[in-house]
Design an enzyme around this catalytic site. Structure first.
Site, PDB file in Angstrom:
ATOM      1  N   LYS A 103       0.823  -1.227   0.000  1.00  0.00           N
ATOM      2  CA  LYS A 103       0.000   0.000   0.000  1.00  0.00           C
ATOM      3  C   LYS A 103       0.846   1.261   0.000  1.00  0.00           C
ATOM      4  O   LYS A 103       0.435   2.282  -0.549  1.00  0.00           O
ATOM      5  CB  LYS A 103      -0.962   0.012   1.179  1.00  0.00           C
ATOM      6  CG  LYS A 103      -0.311  -0.061   2.557  1.00  0.00           C
ATOM      7  CD  LYS A 103      -0.301  -1.453   3.074  1.00  0.00           C
ATOM      8  CE  LYS A 103       0.541  -1.624   4.316  1.00  0.00           C
ATOM      9  NZ  LYS A 103       0.402  -2.951   4.894  1.00  0.00           N
ATOM     10  N   GLU A 127      -5.118  -6.789  -4.615  1.00  0.00           N
ATOM     11  CA  GLU A 127      -6.238  -7.062  -3.714  1.00  0.00           C
ATOM     12  C   GLU A 127      -5.816  -7.071  -2.247  1.00  0.00           C
ATOM     13  O   GLU A 127      -6.566  -6.653  -1.360  1.00  0.00           O
ATOM     14  CB  GLU A 127      -6.852  -8.425  -4.086  1.00  0.00           C
ATOM     15  CG  GLU A 127      -8.105  -8.787  -3.341  1.00  0.00           C
ATOM     16  CD  GLU A 127      -9.292  -7.914  -3.711  1.00  0.00           C
ATOM     17  OE1 GLU A 127      -9.736  -7.979  -4.863  1.00  0.00           O
ATOM     18  OE2 GLU A 127      -9.770  -7.176  -2.825  1.00  0.00           O
ATOM     19  N   GLY A 185       1.923 -11.136  13.884  1.00  0.00           N
ATOM     20  CA  GLY A 185       2.238 -10.789  12.494  1.00  0.00           C
ATOM     21  C   GLY A 185       1.277  -9.774  11.896  1.00  0.00           C
ATOM     22  O   GLY A 185       1.201  -9.628  10.681  1.00  0.00           O
ATOM     23  N   GLU A 188       3.038  -3.619  11.138  1.00  0.00           N
ATOM     24  CA  GLU A 188       4.048  -3.318  10.131  1.00  0.00           C
ATOM     25  C   GLU A 188       5.440  -3.564  10.727  1.00  0.00           C
ATOM     26  O   GLU A 188       5.595  -3.561  11.958  1.00  0.00           O
ATOM     27  CB  GLU A 188       3.944  -1.849   9.714  1.00  0.00           C
ATOM     28  CG  GLU A 188       2.668  -1.507   8.980  1.00  0.00           C
ATOM     29  CD  GLU A 188       2.516  -2.312   7.714  1.00  0.00           C
ATOM     30  OE1 GLU A 188       3.339  -2.186   6.800  1.00  0.00           O
ATOM     31  OE2 GLU A 188       1.556  -3.111   7.643  1.00  0.00           O
ATOM     32  N   LYS A 203      -3.665   3.360   2.904  1.00  0.00           N
ATOM     33  CA  LYS A 203      -4.742   2.508   2.371  1.00  0.00           C
ATOM     34  C   LYS A 203      -5.908   3.354   1.882  1.00  0.00           C
ATOM     35  O   LYS A 203      -6.535   3.044   0.861  1.00  0.00           O
ATOM     36  CB  LYS A 203      -5.197   1.524   3.444  1.00  0.00           C
ATOM     37  CG  LYS A 203      -4.169   0.418   3.704  1.00  0.00           C
ATOM     38  CD  LYS A 203      -4.531  -0.386   4.936  1.00  0.00           C
ATOM     39  CE  LYS A 203      -3.569  -1.542   5.162  1.00  0.00           C
ATOM     40  NZ  LYS A 203      -3.679  -2.113   6.510  1.00  0.00           N
TER      41      LYS A 203
HETATM   42  N1  HSE Z   1      -0.149  -3.511   9.673  1.00  0.00           N
HETATM   43  C1  HSE Z   1      -1.274  -3.697   8.833  1.00  0.00           C
HETATM   44  C2  HSE Z   1      -2.536  -3.757   9.680  1.00  0.00           C
HETATM   45  C3  HSE Z   1      -1.112  -4.967   8.039  1.00  0.00           C
HETATM   46  O1  HSE Z   1      -2.407  -3.947  10.890  1.00  0.00           O
HETATM   47  O2  HSE Z   1      -3.620  -3.577   9.170  1.00  0.00           O
HETATM   48  C4  HSE Z   1      -2.043  -5.121   6.920  1.00  0.00           C
HETATM   49  O3  HSE Z   1      -1.885  -4.144   5.945  1.00  0.00           O
END
Ligand code: HSE
Length: 415
Positions: A103, A127, A185, A188, A203
Site C-alpha cells: 500500500k 487485492e 504478524g 508493520e 490505504k
Molecule cells: N499492519 C497492517 C494492519 C497490516 O495492521 O492492518 C495489513 O496491511
C-alpha cells in the site's frame, strides 16, 4: 469459471518476510487438480538468513536476474517505495504481470504504476493491499454499474483496531497490546506506521484511486493515529454509548473530503461491532449501502489473497486498469466531535457549553463528571463542525480553565 489457461505458474517472489514465507508455504500446498504455483526465484535482502523451503529456484539479491528468467508473475511483498517501484515498472515494461500487497508503493506511485500497466496492457493486481482478507477490490473493478461508490467509511488498520480493543477492555497497556500484534504478524515492520495512522492513510489513498479515480498523496490527508488516544477518552466513549475506533472516511459527491483518525463510533453504527484484527468498509453506492467485513491483517490471510491474485492472472481472468487516476486536492470534512476536559477542577458545564458555542461548537450530550488521581474529567459530543473551529474553542478552553482539552472526531449513525 473453471478453465485455467496455464498448467503451471512460475512466480518471482520479491520479499520473504512474514507474508512472503506464508505465501511460499501456501503455494506449495496448491491442490493437485489446479494450476501449480511454483516459486521460481526469490529476491531477498540477505542470502545468509534461513528461508522457507518452498522456493524451487534461485535466491538472489539481484532483481534483474529474476526478471531475466521471464517468470509468469512477479509477486511483490517487499513493502516501501524503493526498490519495489523500480522493479515493478521494469516488470510491467517487460509485460510480466504484477501482484503486490504494497500500500505504501501504491499510495505514492499508483498513478505511475497504473499508467505502466495500461501502456503495456499487463495486469497489476493489489487485492491484498487494503483489507487483505476480504476480496472486494477486484469484484468492484469488474462490477462498475453496481459498484458506483460515492463515499466510504471504514476500519482498515487491523493492528490499531486490535490494540484499541485490548486497551479499551481495561486490562492491557498500549505497549503490551502492540507487542501482541507484532507477535501475531499483524503490525508493520515499523509499528509506528500503524500507531501513527500512516498505514491507514496510505490505504485510504489506494481506496481513493480505486473507487474515486483520484490520486491523493497520503501526506495531504488529515492523519492521526491511536497513539494519541487517552484512556479517559475510551472510558467516556463507553459512557456515551459507543467506542473509539481507527476510522478512515472519504466522500467525493462534490469536492473530495477525507480523514484517517481515531473517532468516536456510536454503538448503533455498523463499524461499532468490528473488533479484533477485523477490518470493514461501509460504502455508499448508487443502489444503497454495502458493508464488507473480515480479516485485515495477518500473514495467512494476506498470503491467501495474494495467491488468489496469482491464480486470476494464471487463469487469464485479470484485466488491465483503463481508468486513469487524476491528481486531486483534499479537504477535511465537518463531523461531530468528542470533546474531553481534564483538570484538578472543571468549570461548570454551562460555562463550558457557552464558551464552546461562542466558537460555533454546539454540544448535545455529556458524560457525568469523573474523578480519579485527583483529577476531574468530562466529555461532550458536539454537532458537526470544521476542525479549525474546534481547535480555536479548545485553545480558549485551556486558557480560560487551565484544564487539558482533547478532541476526537465522532461518527454519526448512517440514516
Ligand atoms: N499492519 C497492517 C494492519 C497490516 O495492521 O492492518 C495489513 O496491511
Amino acid at each position: 469459471m473453471t478453465t485455467c489457461v496455464a498448467s503451471s505458474v512460475d512466480v518471482a517472489l520479491l520479499g520473504c518476510g512474514n507474508v512472503g514465507a506464508a505465501f511460499a508455504r501456501l503455494a506449495a500446498r496448491t491442490p493437485e487438480h489446479s494450476t501449480a504455483i511454483r516459486i521460481a526465484g526469490a529476491l531477498v535482502r540477505d542470502l545468509a538468513r534461513p528461508r522457507p523451503g518452498a522456493v524451487a529456484g534461485r535466491m538472489t539479491t539481484d532483481p534483474r536476474a529474476l526478471l531475466d528468467d521471464a517468470p509468469s508473475v512477479v509477486v511483490e511483498l517487499l513493502g516501501g517505495v524503493e526498490p519495489a517501484r523500480t522493479i515493478l515498472l521494469e516488470a510491467l515494461a517487460r509485460r510480466i504481470p504484477v501482484v503486490t500487497a504494497n500500500k505504501t508503493l501504491l499510495s505514492r506511485c499508483g498513478r505511475e504504476l497504473r499508467e505502466a500497466s495500461a501502456a503495456s496492457r499487463t495486469p497489476l493486481l493489489y487485492e491484498a493491499a487494503v483489507v487483505a482478507g476480504v476480496p472486494f477490490l477486484g469484484t468492484f473493478a469488474r462490477r462498475p454499474y453496481t459498484a458506483t461508490v460515492s463515499s466510504l467509511v471504514g476500519i482498515v488498520n487491523g493492528t490499531s483496531n486490535f490494540v484499541l480493543g485490548r486497551c479499551g477492555s481495561g486490562g492491557t497497556s498500549l505497549a503490551r497490546a502492540v507487542a501482541e500484534a507484532q507477535r501475531l504478524g499483524y503490525a508493520e515492520p515499523d509499528p509506528r506506521n500503524d500507531l501513527a495512522g500512516i498505514d491507514a492513510s496510505e490505504k485510504l489513498a489506494v481506496l481513493l484511486q480505486h473507487f474515486a479515480a483520484r490520486f491523493v498523496n497520503p501526506d495531504a490527508l488529515e492523519t492521526n493515529g491511536i497513539e494519541s488516544v487517552e484512556g479517559i477518552q475510551l472510558e467516556h466513549a463507553a459512557e456515551l454509548g459507543g467506542g473509539i475506533k481507527p476510522v478512515v472516511h472519504a466522500g467525493w459527491t462534490n469536492a473530495l473530503e477525507a480523514f484517517a483518525a481515531p473517532a468516536f463510533v456510536p454503538a448503533a453504527h455498523p463499524l461499532a461491532r468490528v473488533d479484533g484484527v477485523d477490518n470493514a468498509i461501509l460504502m455508499t453506492t448508487a443502489h444503497g449501502r454495502l458493508l464488507l467485513q473480515g480479516p485485515g491483517a495477518g500473514p495467512e490471510a494476506t498470503a491467501a489473497t495474494v495467491l488468489d491474485d496469482v491464480r486470476e492472472i494464471a487463469a487469464g481472468w485479470a484485466g488491465v486498469h483503463d481508468a486513469t487516476v487524476s491528481p486531486c486536492t483534499v479537504a477535511a470534512p465537518e463531523t461531530e466531535w468528542l470533546i474531553t476536559l481534564r483538570g484538578t477542577r472543571l468549570a461548570a458545564a454551562r460555562d463550558v457549553a457557552d464558551l464552546l458555542a461562542s466558537f460555533g461548537v454546539f454540544t448535545h450530550r455529556a458524560t457525568a463528571i469523573g474523578a480519579s488521581d485527583g483529577h476531574q474529567s468530562r466529555s461532550w459530543l458536539a454537532w458537526p463542525c470544521a476542525r479549525p473551529r474546534v481547535e480555536l474553542a479548545l485553545s480558549a478552553l485551556r486558557n480560560a480553565s487551565g484544564c487539558e482539552a482533547l478532541a476526537l472526531r465522532a461518527l454519526e449513525v448512517p440514516a
